[in-house]
Design an enzyme around this catalytic site. Structure first.
Site, PDB file in Angstrom:
ATOM      1  N   ALA A 255       0.862  -1.183   0.000  1.00 15.27           N
ATOM      2  CA  ALA A 255       0.000   0.000   0.000  1.00 15.27           C
ATOM      3  C   ALA A 255       0.895   1.228   0.000  1.00 15.27           C
ATOM      4  O   ALA A 255       2.079   1.145   0.324  1.00 15.27           O
ATOM      5  CB  ALA A 255      -0.877  -0.004   1.244  1.00 15.27           C
ATOM      6  N   LYS A 256       0.277   2.356  -0.358  1.00 14.36           N
ATOM      7  CA  LYS A 256       1.067   3.578  -0.442  1.00 14.36           C
ATOM      8  C   LYS A 256       1.732   3.911   0.891  1.00 14.36           C
ATOM      9  O   LYS A 256       2.784   4.490   0.953  1.00 14.36           O
ATOM     10  CB  LYS A 256       0.154   4.732  -0.822  1.00 14.36           C
ATOM     11  CG  LYS A 256      -0.062   4.817  -2.299  1.00 14.36           C
ATOM     12  CD  LYS A 256      -0.918   6.001  -2.624  1.00 14.36           C
ATOM     13  CE  LYS A 256      -1.520   5.806  -3.998  1.00 14.36           C
ATOM     14  NZ  LYS A 256      -2.575   6.729  -4.292  1.00 14.36           N
TER      15      LYS A 256
END
Ligand code: GLU
Length: 288
Positions: A255-256
Site C-alpha cells: 500500500a502507499k
C-alpha cells in the site's frame, strides 16, 4: 474492423507510487506494446483535499525512471487531452446532466458514516466492497430531476433491483456481480463539487477511446459499477484485464503507506529497475 488498441495508466496523485503500482502499469504497457497499440497517461487528480501537484510530478518522474513509456499524457500532450482530470470538468458535468435527465441518479444527504451504520455488509468479500446503501433510503423516482447543477450534495446511481453484471476478464475469465447483493447505490458526484471516481473514469476512458483497461483486481466491483454507467450513458465499454495485486514476502498487499517500497526510496537506495523486475516480489501472483 477491430479498433486500434489504446490502453492507459491512470494514477491518483495522493502519494508516491510503490512497486505494486509500477507492476500494474508495466503490465498495461506490455499489453499495449504486444498489441502494437498506444498507451495513455492520465493524471486522476480530482480530489482537491488529497491530490497534490508534487505527487503528479513524481508519478511521471518515477515511472519514467522505472522504464514505463507512454505516447500521450500531460507531459506529451496528444489529440485526446487535457490529460489531467482536474481540467476536464465540462465533460463530467455533461455526463452528470445526462444521468440526471434520464433518472439514473438522485441527490443524497446521507454521510458515509450514516451509510456504514445502517447498511448491510456486502456479500462479496472484496476489499473494494462497500456497505450496501439501504434501499428504503432511496427517494422516489425522478427526485432531483429539476436540479440545474449538482450543488453541494452527493449524488448516487440507483442500481437496478434485479440485475447481474457479467463481464469477461482477459485474465480471470467470466466474472459476475449482483446488484444490491455485492454492491448498492454508489456515488457519482461528491458534495465538494467533483465527480466521484466511478463516473470520472468511465467518462474519460470512453472519451479517450480506451479499448482495454488494465487495473488491479481490487477494482473488480468497481468495474461492475462502471459497466452500469456505460450502459446508462449509452457508451461502449472497453475490455478489462484485472492484474493480480503485489504482495510482500509476508503476504501483505503493498500500500502507499508502506513507505519503504515507494519507487522513490527504492531508487534512492540504489536499486535498478531491471533488478526490481526480476525480484521474487515482482513475480508474486503472476504465474496464475
Ligand atoms: N486512479 C485510479 C487508481 O489509482 C485508477 C484506477 C483504474 O480505474 O484503473 O486507483
Amino acid at each position: 474492423m477491430k479498433p486500434p488498441y489504446r490502453g492507459r495508466i491512470a494514477p491518483t496523485p495522493t502519494g508516491y507510487l510503490h512497486l505494486g503500482h509500477a507492476r500494474t502499469f508495466w503490465i498495461a504497457m506490455e499489453r499495449a506494446n504486444e498489441a502494437g497499440g498506444q498507451l495513455i497517461f492520465r493524471d486522476e487528480d480530482l480530489d482537491p483535499q488529497r491530490c497534490k501537484p508534487e505527487f503528479s510530478a513524481s508519478a511521471i518522474e518515477d515511472l519514467r525512471w522505472f522504464g514505463c513509456d507512454w505516447q500521450e499524457g500531460p507531459d506529451l500532450h496528444g489529440p485526446f487531452g487535457p490529460y489531467r482530470q482536474s481540467e476536464r470538468d465540462t465533460l463530467f458535468l455533461e455526463a452528470w446532466e445526462q444521468l440526471k435527465n434520464r433518472g439514473y441518479i438522485y441527490p443524497c444527504d446521507k454521510s458515509r458514516k450514516d451509510v456504514a451504520r445502517a447498511a448491510r455488509a456486502p456479500h462479496a468479500e472484496d476489499e473494494a466492497a462497500e456497505p450496501i446503501y439501504p434501499e428504503n433510503w432511496r427517494p422516489p423516482l425522478g427526485h432531483g430531476r429539476d436540479a440545474e447543477s449538482p450543488g453541494a450534495i452527493n449524488w448516487r446511481f440507483r442500481v437496478p433491483d434485479e440485475r447481474r453484471v457479467d463481464f469477461d476478464d482477459a485474465r480471470l475469465g467470466p466474472c459476475a456481480f449482483e446488484c444490491l447483493r455485492d454492491f448498492g447505490d454508489f456515488l457519482v458526484w461528491r458534495k465538494d463539487g467533483v465527480p466521484a471516481y466511478e463516473l470520472a473514469v468511465v467518462v474519460d476512458d470512453a472519451a479517450m477511446q480506451i479499448s482495454e483497461v488494465v487495473r488491479g483486481e481490487d477494482l473488480l466491483i468497481s468495474t461492475a459499477r462502471q459497466l452500469l454507467l456505460y450502459e446508462a450513458l449509452g457508451l461502449t465499454p472497453p475490455g478489462f484485464y484485472h492484474a493480480p495485486l503485489l504482495c510482500d514476502t509476508s503476504g501483505q498487499r503493498l500500500a502507499k503507506r508502506n513507505r519503504s517500497l515507494t519507487l522513490r526510496e527504492l531508487r534512492a537506495a540504489g536499486h535498478r529497475p531491471e533488478q526490481l523486475r526480476q525480484s521474487e516480489d515482482w513475480w508474486s501472483g503472476l504465474d496464475d
